[in-house]
Design a protein around this motif. Structure first.
Motif, mmCIF file in Angstrom:
data_model
loop_
_atom_site.group_PDB
_atom_site.id
_atom_site.type_symbol
_atom_site.label_atom_id
_atom_site.label_comp_id
_atom_site.label_asym_id
_atom_site.label_seq_id
_atom_site.Cartn_x
_atom_site.Cartn_y
_atom_site.Cartn_z
ATOM 1 N N UNK A 18 37.662 48.683 51.516
ATOM 2 C CA UNK A 18 38.612 48.057 50.435
ATOM 3 C C UNK A 18 37.788 47.451 49.357
ATOM 4 N N UNK A 19 36.385 47.023 49.433
ATOM 5 C CA UNK A 19 35.605 46.562 48.431
ATOM 6 C C UNK A 19 35.298 47.583 47.523
ATOM 7 N N UNK A 20 34.847 48.548 48.118
ATOM 8 C CA UNK A 20 34.536 49.851 47.237
ATOM 9 C C UNK A 20 35.443 50.396 46.538
ATOM 10 N N UNK A 21 36.645 50.200 46.915
ATOM 11 C CA UNK A 21 37.919 51.034 46.375
ATOM 12 C C UNK A 21 39.056 49.977 45.637
ATOM 13 N N UNK A 22 38.419 48.802 45.554
ATOM 14 C CA UNK A 22 38.942 47.649 44.714
ATOM 15 C C UNK A 22 40.419 47.475 45.341
ATOM 16 N N UNK A 23 40.557 47.572 46.798
ATOM 17 C CA UNK A 23 41.919 47.080 47.402
ATOM 18 C C UNK A 23 41.798 45.966 47.928
ATOM 19 N N UNK A 24 41.895 45.010 46.911
ATOM 20 C CA UNK A 24 41.786 43.475 47.331
ATOM 21 C C UNK A 24 42.924 42.793 46.822
ATOM 22 N N UNK A 25 42.994 41.655 47.404
ATOM 23 C CA UNK A 25 44.121 40.891 46.875
ATOM 24 C C UNK A 25 43.901 40.192 45.919
#
Length: 82
Positions: A18-25
Motif C-alpha cells: 500500500x505504501x509503495x503504490x500510494x494506496x493510503x487513506x
C-alpha cells in the motif's frame, strides 16, 4: 471485509504494498482497507474497481475470499468474522 482486514490488512507485505503504490487513506495516510486495494495486492494486474455490485462481488470480493480460504480453517474463519 472484516475478515479480510483482520487477515490481509495486518500483513507487513500488504502494508508495504500500500505504501509503495500510494494506496493510503487521505487523512491518516494509513493503508487502505478496501476491496480494490486488497484485490490489487493479491493480483497486481487488476484494474480499478468499477463499483458495480456484480463486478465487485465476482471480480474483487471473490478473489479476496479465495485468498483467505487458502490457508484458513473453518474455526479461524469464524473467529476472524466476530
Amino acid at each position: 471485509m472484516r475478515t479480510a482486514k483482520r487477515k490481509i490488512g495486518v500483513l507487513a507485505d500488504y502494508q508495504k504494498f500500500c505504501y509503495d503504490n500510494n494506496l493510503l487513506t487521505k487523512k491518516l495516510r494509513k493503508p487502505q482497507m478496501t476491496a480494490d486495494a486488497m484485490a490489487k495486492y493479491i493480483c497486481p494486474d487488476m484494474p480499478d474497481e468499477p463499483h458495480t455490485a456484480l463486478e465487485d462481488a465476482r471480480d474483487y470480493e471473490a478473489l479476496i475470499l479465495s485468498y483467505i480460504l487458502r490457508d484458513t480453517t473453518r474455526k479461524q474463519l469464524l473467529e476472524l468474522g466476530q
